[in-house]
Design an enzyme around this catalytic site. Sequence first.
Site, PDB file in Angstrom:
ATOM      1  N   TYR A  66      -0.102 -11.875 -14.549  1.00  0.00           N
ATOM      2  CA  TYR A  66      -0.898 -10.765 -15.660  1.00  0.00           C
ATOM      3  C   TYR A  66      -2.671 -11.171 -15.029  1.00  0.00           C
ATOM      4  CZ  TYR A  66       3.543  -9.532 -17.312  1.00  0.00           C
ATOM      5  OH  TYR A  66       4.590  -9.594 -17.812  1.00  0.00           O
ATOM      6  N   PHE A 224       9.204  -3.118 -22.022  1.00  0.00           N
ATOM      7  CA  PHE A 224       9.193  -1.135 -21.807  1.00  0.00           C
ATOM      8  C   PHE A 224       9.274  -1.190 -23.384  1.00  0.00           C
ATOM      9  CE2 PHE A 224       6.930  -0.279 -17.871  1.00  0.00           C
ATOM     10  CZ  PHE A 224       5.456  -1.189 -17.727  1.00  0.00           C
ATOM     11  N   PRO A 225       9.322  -1.790 -24.873  1.00  0.00           N
ATOM     12  CA  PRO A 225      10.455  -1.677 -25.918  1.00  0.00           C
ATOM     13  C   PRO A 225      10.032  -0.259 -26.427  1.00  0.00           C
ATOM     14  CG  PRO A 225       8.574  -3.444 -26.530  1.00  0.00           C
ATOM     15  CD  PRO A 225       8.792  -2.918 -24.703  1.00  0.00           C
ATOM     16  N   LEU A 226       8.701   0.120 -25.684  1.00  0.00           N
ATOM     17  CA  LEU A 226       8.644   1.886 -26.203  1.00  0.00           C
ATOM     18  C   LEU A 226       8.416   2.629 -25.461  1.00  0.00           C
ATOM     19  CD1 LEU A 226       5.632   0.242 -29.290  1.00  0.00           C
ATOM     20  CD2 LEU A 226       7.724   1.043 -29.489  1.00  0.00           C
ATOM     21  N   GLY A 227       9.011   1.952 -23.878  1.00  0.00           N
ATOM     22  CA  GLY A 227       8.613   2.900 -22.903  1.00  0.00           C
ATOM     23  C   GLY A 227       7.619   3.334 -22.771  1.00  0.00           C
ATOM     24  N   GLY A 229       5.053   3.032 -23.811  1.00  0.00           N
ATOM     25  CA  GLY A 229       4.230   4.054 -25.028  1.00  0.00           C
ATOM     26  C   GLY A 229       4.948   5.627 -24.969  1.00  0.00           C
TER      27      GLY A 229
END
Length: 318
Positions: A66, A224-227, A229
Amino acid sequence: MTPNQYTSDRFRLGGDLWVNRLGYGAMHLTGYGMWGPPPDKRNAIQVLRHAVHELGINFIDTADSYGPGDNEEIIRKALHPYPDDLVICTKGGMLRSGELDWIHDAPGAPYIEPLGDPRYLRQQVELSLRRLRVDCIALYQLHSIDPKVPLADTLGELVRLQDQGKIRHIGLSNQPGVSIAQLKDAQETARIVAIENLYNLADRADDDVLTYATENHIAFIPWFPLGHGGLVGPGSALAPIAAQWGITPSQLALAWLLHRSEAILLIPGTTSVPHLTENAGASRVRLNPAEVRAIAEAADRAGLPSWRPVRDAQVAGA
């Protein structure tokens, strides 16, 4: 650190590190394409300090790729000297070639390029130690499994670094996720205390891996727990479901994950203090088993977008 209203229940990582299960993923505190430093360093520092000092978050996920390196450096600048209970997880074993290599629609971009050469990993561990300004990395994860290098050779080097006191615990990540077979293979060489897989309310393909991790007291860290976004943006199909609980779609998605398994450690990322605080509010939501099932069923009926087909297509084309 004194827990406050946002501190979630805890998980004993590696048997000796207590972490709050709602952590923070720092990946987006970088430039465009996760390349270079954050465009607003003061805001990045504010977000990190708010997470740790105001919200009681004590698990931060980053990686040497990153930036590369800039993300680890901004964490050091914001938080060093670190609170005694802060656990920073960083990762290595993935190459970067420029700001477009992680952009989804960049033509010909080598989206995933793992490098599991033991000599490279040793170098990357040393660089992460320097950037984070620590003597030992609490949790170091292999960022992606390199099919060209025997996994035993790659992880064997991390075990040697662990024996030298430079790594405390070892974890495993992969794209889009670590399979049970890969995890068992890795366990032949190293004690794996955490795995990081693609998993969220819309993408539950790794339910079997989550079950295995839970049964074996291995932390399961959904990326990506929220996909990305997609689950919580404008017009989200989760909005009417979340309204039944009087919470936001992001709080619903995160709360569902926290209730899905006690082994899940969450690392939602954001560059906004208000959004960070909103996410942290998920730790106050209480769901019973019937509600957890009902939310998953409602999500399936809503046809929520999954990122896995996009992810799989890009891996295949890399």
